[in-house]
Scaffold this active site. Structure first.
Site, short mmCIF file in Angstrom:
data_model
loop_
_atom_site.label_atom_id
_atom_site.label_comp_id
_atom_site.label_asym_id
_atom_site.label_seq_id
_atom_site.Cartn_x
_atom_site.Cartn_y
_atom_site.Cartn_z
N GLY A 324 11.12 -5.26 -14.60
CA GLY A 324 10.44 -4.69 -13.44
C GLY A 324 8.98 -4.43 -13.77
O GLY A 324 8.35 -5.19 -14.52
N SER A 325 8.47 -3.32 -13.28
CA SER A 325 7.04 -3.05 -13.42
C SER A 325 6.60 -2.81 -14.85
O SER A 325 5.40 -2.84 -15.14
CB SER A 325 6.68 -1.83 -12.57
OG SER A 325 7.05 -2.09 -11.23
N VAL A 326 7.55 -2.55 -15.76
CA VAL A 326 7.16 -2.39 -17.16
C VAL A 326 6.52 -3.68 -17.66
O VAL A 326 5.72 -3.68 -18.60
CB VAL A 326 8.40 -2.01 -18.01
CG1 VAL A 326 8.04 -1.85 -19.47
CG2 VAL A 326 9.03 -0.73 -17.48
#
Lengths: 633, 383
Positions: A324-326
């Site tokens: 995801g956004s990581v």
């Protein structure tokens, strides 16, 4: 007289002949004796030794496993076994009478009794038969008191592997088990052939099995024709297994286990950003490794295998999740390297259109004007769609590889998985389809084909904040090669090749994501410690959200079944100004990264810093103590 | 044939005079053998007098007494009762045969409470006495004819068949061979032996079919010990290992590993020679064989010195029986012949064998004491 004389002459002649024959026979026997005792002597001497001498292996005690502070994580405990020598029980009315007496003293299940009676018939009368294992102290003393009435009954002390912290350490330490046919065939070590010998089957127990196992001693015993041991002739002591000391901190590990109590399935990794020493590695749910060393029943095993939360899997190294956004820092670094400036501005209306498809931002009404730092701080998806389209998937993949994503980190555990970083070539080879631009956009926000493990997230974040060094994780303070131990030198990791200026942007952005006005993890700032945390939340979709649901505004995870909810992720580090520890948290189906994962990361990092503070003040109290293990960097 | 009375008749000796005629050298040799037996039995019990060594010594002591009594009884009395003794032995053999039919399986013993009597052992002595008497009374010329040989052949055949039926192959062979030796010494023509030998050889296949299964197995195992290394062949193999590992000088008294760890079967009885050879090596084994050789030479010397045919046959006969024990036992433990249960005389533990051997040696001694006694061709002649 004459016939009498003839007769005696004939007799004398024949008697002399007979005597000669007898002497010849005796001579023949003497010759045979000479042949056996002189000519063939060596051969028979060898056969005689083979007859009477048996070699026995003495299993060495298995090495202990400790944490960085010397806390015992795996030890050998004495296992009291009740054994019965049938021939000695004869005086007391035989085996059956003795068993009846025993069953009055301790609990003896029926099937045990039947097994003993079966074995009595099969074995020789002087061979001890195990009646029951794992006696409690109370049972041992009860039998001890009644010993005079129980001839032939002995308490035998064996060793069993014991894990004092039980499930909390199970995934790191692993467990021991009986040697399988395959392992037996693959190894030269005669120890494996010992009945009842146990070797590491998982975790550290398996990875460092050679060092922990030690070397067998031998005992030469003289046996008689029935195989009874008469005496020991020679004894060569074996080499006990080495103690294996881990970089883990039991207190931290325990704290994390406690903190994750409310979650169904999650994992946390804490690592030193400079040395790669793993301070904690937790995966829940877990299992009790002691059950394995005592011998697991089939039902118990089946229950573990069929558990929907997969307690046997070490999710920290083998759980593969879309980051995801990581993943956005990776995309941002790839963009910086390919000419996209940090000031690159994109307007986010809440979606981006590509062809006839609409790609949504998580924020329905949009973020407005975004640059690189604010796009990470607020986790704007549209900015990253735009950048991913400009940079292309292959450049993003190249950066991901440099950060350690999509391949095994090489941690000293078994069962680590590689994850997946897609490229155009990969898709063509694996799926036989061309790459679509839309897929690049999805990769830009860490979704789609991208798969990473929590450990990889920790490692890649460490590489961002340790000055761009390609740190790799490890779990032990020393190197063990077979049975040779040497201290782990302070590794000098190669440079990942990212300019410091780019890394500074990442630190600034991750700092902002936690501490900034609009940071997604603002609620999880550190409290009570004089440091700040940097980090990035991530929410990874498990299934596509349909347009209908979007229109209905159905985004509330409470309304969705657990297994369909998003995974919550967070990767962070502390202190923000001088990063020393990195933490990654994955809560399976936990919902949003900022609400489910970031608070856990905060609590863990606070605890890490508290423990470090205590260690420093301890060292201050006793300055003469030599530094133990490796420093915190 | 006339017998001259009164001339050259040896003076009758009193009992006291006879006593001093005992052959002390022979007694010494016999005692030496028994001493070896006591020592080995002491070792076999791991340095304990119990249960074998002390009893063996006591039995030997009793045996020496019996031997002297037998030696001092007038030889003419032995001749007079030779057939009677044979008849008793034969009746006993029939008795165990009948009892064996009633009871189960092979029976060889008669329980006299004090001692368990084995009629086949008694028969070994009785047979020598009976044949010696028969050939003593037989005319020299008659030995060359076939008809007078029929009676002694029947005398031999009856007990041999009975013993074979027990079944005790070893004793039957010993009895047959011992008797054949007496026929030979009496002057029976060699071609007759050849004829009988060939006949026996020809009837081997028939005899084979009459053998018990275990006897067949023993012979087959002997021919190929590897057939059954843990069964019958095990004994021979372990015996050879124990002996061979003893080497030239042995492992030392009470230090024979194979015998003390019980790899060696029956070490106190049939396989005691193996134990001696293991603990004292070639030197010890050869020394005992030497002792036996001396006893055989003594037996020969005593027999040829005797004046009467009865005494000569008796002396040589019992010596031969004694020799057969030695040959069969030692050859067996060395793996030269199949395992047959024959003890080593004077050394092996066992009451009946000791009694038989001491009685036999008593008769040999008797022959020496009465070496000059003349005995008429017929019992009445000798007065």
């Amino acid at each position: 007289m004459k016939p009498e004389k003839t007769r005696s002459k004939l007799f004398n002649r024949r008697a002399a002949l007979l005597l000669g024959g007898k002497m010849l026979l005796l001579g023949g026997l003497g010759a045979r004796l000479y042949y056996l005792q002189v000519v063939e002597s060596e051969r028979y001497k060898m056969l005689a030794e083979e007859n009477r001498i048996n070699f026995r292996l003495l299993p060495p005690p298995r090495g202990f496993i400790t944490d960085r502070n010397g806390d015992y994580l795996a030890i050998n405990i004495q296992n009291y076994r009740l054994v019965l020598v049938p021939e000695q029980a004869k005086d007391a009315g035989g085996v059956e009478a003795t068993l009846v007496k025993l069953s009055r003293l301790i609990d003896l299940p029926d099937h045990d009794l039947k097994r003993v009676l079966r074995e009595v018939k099969r074995r020789r009368a002087f061979v001890p038969i195990t009646v029951r294992e794992n006696l409690s102290w109370e049972e041992v003393s009860r039998i001890g008191v009644n010993a005079p009435e129980l001839p032939g009954v002995n308490i035998d002390v064996g060793q069993t592997r014991h894990y004092p912290y039980g499930p909390n350490m199970a995934h790191v330490i692993g467990y021991v088990g009986a040697v399988s046919e395959k392992e037996l065939a693959a190894s030269e070590d005669p120890l494996l052939e010992l009945p009842g010998f146990r070797i590491g089957k998982n975790g550290i127990e398996k990875a460092y099995d050679q060092a922990l196992r030690g070397a067998a001693g031998t005992s030469q015993v003289e046996v008689n024709a029935l195989g009874r041991v008469i005496r020991e002739l020679r004894r060569q002591e074996g080499q006990p297994g080495h103690e294996v000391r881990l970089t883990l901190d039991m207190r931290l590990q325990d704290f994390i286990g406690e903190r994750l109590k409310g979650e169904k399935a999650a994992s946390v990794v804490v690592m030193d950003v400079h040395t790669g020493a793993v301070r904690a590695l937790v995966s829940i749910p877990s299992y009790d490794p002691n059950a394995f060393s005592e011998g697991l029943r089939t039902e118990e095993w089946r229950a573990l295998v069929n558990n929907p939360y997969h307690p046997l899997t070490n999710k920290a190294i083998a759980g593969q999740y879309s980051p995801g956004s990581v993943f956005k820092m990776t995309v941002a670094l790839a963009a910086l390297e390919n000419g996209v400036s940090r000031d690159h501005r994109v307007f986010c209306p809440g979606y981006m259109e590509l062809g006839d498809r609409r790609f949504h931002c998580w924020k329905r009404w949009g973020h407005g004007e975004m640059d690189m730092v604010s796009a990470i701080e607020e986790s704007c998806d549209v900015w990253f769609y735009d950048v991913a389209r400009r940079v292309g998937v292959d450049r993003i993949a190249a950066m991901a590889k440099r950060l350690g994503l999509g391949e095994r980190t090489g941690i000293d555990l078994v069962g680590e998985r590689a994850g997946l970083i897609p490229t155009r070539a990969w898709k063509r080879a694996a799926l036989g389809q061309p790459w679509h631009m839309g897929e690049s956009l999805v990769v830009g926000i860490g979704q789609g084909y991208v798969l990473t493990t929590p450990l990889q997230l920790a490692v890649s974040t460490a590489r961002l904040v340790n000055g761009g060094k390609a740190v790799t994780p490890h779990l032990t303070l020393n190197h063990y090669e077979d049975a040779v131990v040497r201290p782990r030198e302070r590794a000098t990791f190669p440079d990942v090749g990212i300019p410091e200026a780019h890394l500074a942007v990442m630190r600034e952005a991750m700092d902002a994501a936690v501490n900034g006005e609009r940071g997604t993890a603002r609620a999880s700032r550190l409290r009570g410690v004089e440091a700040e945390m940097g980090g990035k939340t991530g929410t990874s979709q498990v299934r596509r959200i349909t347009q209908a649901e979007r229109d209905a505004g159905m985004r509330d995870d409470d309304e969705i079944a657990w297994r369909l909810r998003d995974h919550a992720l967070f990767a962070g580090y502390a202190p923000a100004h001088d990063p020393r520890y990195v933490v990654s948290v994955v809560v399976e189906h936990g919902g949003g990264g900022s609400t489910a994962a970031a608070p856990i990361a905060r609590d863990v990092l606070e605890e890490v810093l508290r423990i470090e503070g205590r260690a420093i003040s301890d060292a201050g109290d006793a300055p003469d103590l030599p530094a133990r293990g490796e420093g915190a960097g | 044939m006339r017998v001259r009375h009164g001339e050259l008749r040896a003076p009758e000796l009193t009992l006291g005079q006879k006593f001093w005629q005992v052959n002390w050298g022979l007694l010494l040799l016999v005692s030496a053998c028994a001493g070896v037996g006591v020592a080995m039995l002491y070792s076999a019990a791991n340095g304990e007098w119990d249960p074998w060594a002390s009893r063996h010594a006591v039995r030997f002591g009793v045996g020496v007494g019996a031997m002297l009594v037998v030696a001092l009884i007038d030889i003419r009395l032995w001749m007079r009762y030779a057939y009677a003794i044979y008849a008793i032995a034969l009746v006993l053999l029939v008795a165990v045969e009948v009892a064996g039919d009633i009871g189960m399986g092979a029976q060889r013993w008669i329980d006299l409470r004090v001692i368990q009597l084995q009629p086949s052992e008694i028969m070994k002595i009785a047979m020598v006495l009976a044949l010696a008497r028969y050939f003593h009374t037989l005319n020299v010329d008659d030995v060359g004819r076939v008809a007078p040989l029929i009676t002694p052949v029947l005398l031999v055949a009856a007990p041999v068949v009975l013993i074979l039926r027990q079944p005790d192959l070893g004793t039957a062979i010993m009895l047959a061979v011992g008797s054949a030796v007496l026929f030979f010494l009496a002057g029976v023509r060699l071609w007759k032996f050849a004829l009988v030998g060939m006949g026996a050889l020809a009837s081997l296949p028939v005899a084979w079919s009459f053998l018990h299964e275990y006897q067949k197995k023993r012979i087959l195992t002997f021919l190929d010990p590897e057939r059954d290394p843990l069964g019958s062949g095990y004994h021979i193999l372990q015996s050879k290992i124990a002996m061979g590992s003893g080497g030239m000088t042995g492992k030392g008294f009470m230090s024979g590993t194979q015998s003390h760890l019980n790899f060696l079967p029956e070490k106190q009885t049939d396989f005691i020679f193996t134990m001696l050879a293991e603990e004292f090596g070639l030197v010890g084994g050869a020394a005992l064989i030497g002792l036996y050789a001396l006893i055989m030479i003594y037996g020969f010397a005593i027999a040829v010195r005797a004046r009467s045919q009865f005494a000569r046959l008796l002396g040589m006969g019992v010596t031969t029986t004694f020799s057969l024990y030695v040959f069969i036992n030692i050859a067996m433990v060395m793996g030269v012949i199949p395992v047959v249960g024959v003890p080593l005389p004077l050394v092996s533990y066992g009451g009946t064998a000791m009694l038989t051997v001491m009685l036999g040696l008593g008769l040999l001694m008797n022959v020496y004491v009465h070496r000059d006694t003349r005995i008429g061709r017929r019992w009445s002649d000798s007065g």
